[in-house]
Design an enzyme around this catalytic site. Sequence first.
Site, short mmCIF file in Angstrom:
data_model
loop_
_atom_site.label_atom_id
_atom_site.label_comp_id
_atom_site.label_asym_id
_atom_site.label_seq_id
_atom_site.Cartn_x
_atom_site.Cartn_y
_atom_site.Cartn_z
N LYS A 13 0.73 -1.05 0.23
CA LYS A 13 -0.30 -0.08 0.07
C LYS A 13 1.09 1.03 -0.15
O LYS A 13 0.54 1.61 -0.55
CB LYS A 13 -0.81 0.09 1.28
CG LYS A 13 -1.94 -0.91 1.25
CD LYS A 13 -2.86 -0.72 2.51
CE LYS A 13 -2.21 -1.29 4.23
NZ LYS A 13 -1.45 -2.06 4.07
N ARG A 88 -9.20 1.23 9.39
CA ARG A 88 -9.15 -0.50 9.70
C ARG A 88 -9.46 -0.63 10.83
O ARG A 88 -10.15 -2.04 11.35
CB ARG A 88 -7.66 0.00 10.77
CG ARG A 88 -6.23 -0.84 9.02
CD ARG A 88 -4.97 -0.78 10.82
NE ARG A 88 -4.00 -1.58 10.54
CZ ARG A 88 -3.16 -0.71 9.38
NH1 ARG A 88 -3.12 0.44 9.32
NH2 ARG A 88 -1.48 -1.10 9.29
N ARG A 127 11.69 -6.90 4.81
CA ARG A 127 11.67 -5.46 4.63
C ARG A 127 12.75 -4.71 6.04
O ARG A 127 12.71 -4.78 7.00
CB ARG A 127 10.78 -4.65 4.28
CG ARG A 127 9.54 -4.83 5.18
CD ARG A 127 7.89 -4.35 5.31
NE ARG A 127 7.42 -3.69 6.22
CZ ARG A 127 6.16 -3.40 6.27
NH1 ARG A 127 5.57 -2.73 4.97
NH2 ARG A 127 5.41 -3.03 6.69
N ARG A 160 11.78 -3.39 11.66
CA ARG A 160 11.05 -2.85 12.56
C ARG A 160 10.49 -3.70 13.50
O ARG A 160 10.37 -4.99 13.23
CB ARG A 160 9.11 -2.17 11.90
CG ARG A 160 9.10 -0.62 11.08
CD ARG A 160 8.23 -0.13 10.37
NE ARG A 160 7.04 -1.31 10.54
CZ ARG A 160 6.20 -0.98 9.70
NH1 ARG A 160 6.31 0.10 8.80
NH2 ARG A 160 4.56 -1.71 9.66
N ARG A 171 -0.44 -9.32 13.19
CA ARG A 171 -0.39 -8.35 12.70
C ARG A 171 -2.05 -8.57 11.71
O ARG A 171 -2.70 -8.46 11.49
CB ARG A 171 -0.09 -7.32 11.93
CG ARG A 171 0.83 -6.49 13.06
CD ARG A 171 2.49 -5.53 12.42
NE ARG A 171 2.17 -5.69 11.38
CZ ARG A 171 2.77 -5.14 10.42
NH1 ARG A 171 4.72 -5.16 9.85
NH2 ARG A 171 2.33 -3.96 9.32
P1 AMP Z 1 0.96 0.70 9.39
O1 AMP Z 1 2.23 1.04 9.02
O2 AMP Z 1 -0.02 1.07 8.26
O3 AMP Z 1 1.34 -0.73 8.84
O4 AMP Z 1 1.06 0.59 10.78
C1 AMP Z 1 2.17 0.51 12.05
C2 AMP Z 1 0.91 0.11 13.10
O5 AMP Z 1 0.09 2.13 13.61
C3 AMP Z 1 -0.42 -0.82 13.29
O6 AMP Z 1 -0.17 -2.05 13.50
C4 AMP Z 1 -1.16 0.23 14.07
O7 AMP Z 1 -0.40 -0.55 15.36
C5 AMP Z 1 -0.85 0.75 13.76
N1 AMP Z 1 -1.61 1.91 13.17
C6 AMP Z 1 -1.62 2.09 11.98
N2 AMP Z 1 -3.12 2.55 11.11
C7 AMP Z 1 -4.45 2.27 12.50
C8 AMP Z 1 -5.86 2.61 12.13
N3 AMP Z 1 -5.95 3.50 11.12
N4 AMP Z 1 -5.95 1.93 12.98
C9 AMP Z 1 -5.34 1.50 14.51
N5 AMP Z 1 -3.88 1.65 14.02
C10 AMP Z 1 -3.79 1.74 13.33
#
Ligand code: AMP
Length: 219
Positions: A13, A88, A127, A160, A171
């Site tokens: 994404k 989400r 990654r 990460r 996740r």
């Molecule tokens: P990402 O980089 O999009 O994978 O986000 C990393 C982490 O941030 C996720 O695993 C969640 O812990 C948190 N996070 C990001 N976006 C959201 C969202 N819309 N709702 C809840 N938690 C989020």
Amino acid sequence: MRLILFGSPGVGKGTQAKIISKNLNIPHISTGDILRKAVKDQTELGKRAGELMAQGELVPDDLMIGMIKEVLTSDECKGGFILDGFPRTTIQAEALDRLFDQIGFDNAILVHITADEKEIIKRLNNRRACKECGNIFNLKEIEGLDTCPNCGAKNSFYLRNDDKEDVIKNRLDIFSSSTMPVLGYYVNKNRVIEVNGFDTIDNVNKKIVDSLKEKNLYY
Ligand code: AMP
């Protein structure tokens, strides 16, 4: 254009959002990036989100909805935006629709990027992120490099916490249970485009752009 890029963690994404953002000159809003910066800066939001993120858990809806309201009502988003990582949960999707009604925005289109779970696990394990700019790279792309190709930071690559194997599993489980229902919400409103993400970056981008153009939505 108001676009939501949707799909499992690691499906690409962020990569696709960056390309479309550059080509259309509209902001890429990654809630994960905003949260990681808040954690780094130790803001109130960062302090509440850090531990949950490290375990692969979702940050509570009220915090996320407050944060997205602030961003989407800012001047930089007036001409459109690409959302990456939001909504989400269906609660977030409903809140986003209400926010669009309030601001007078057209409905958002959701692009669902699909990929097989085994491929996703492999990609996440392979990654690395830059701790300065947050850019994500595949191990192959940075083989032998000690500076970040995006920002030039030295020795800044790291795995990460939430890309470690046990957290990835959590996740992906949370994606299936809490995030997949968001897709149903948009399907019911006839606002979904589906693209197979198991392809090269350029091909996936072409498929997204072609689908949007077909619907006169690429602008
Ligand atoms: P990402 O980089 O999009 O994978 O986000 C990393 C982490 O941030 C996720 O695993 C969640 O812990 C948190 N996070 C990001 N976006 C959201 C969202 N819309 N709702 C809840 N938690 C989020």
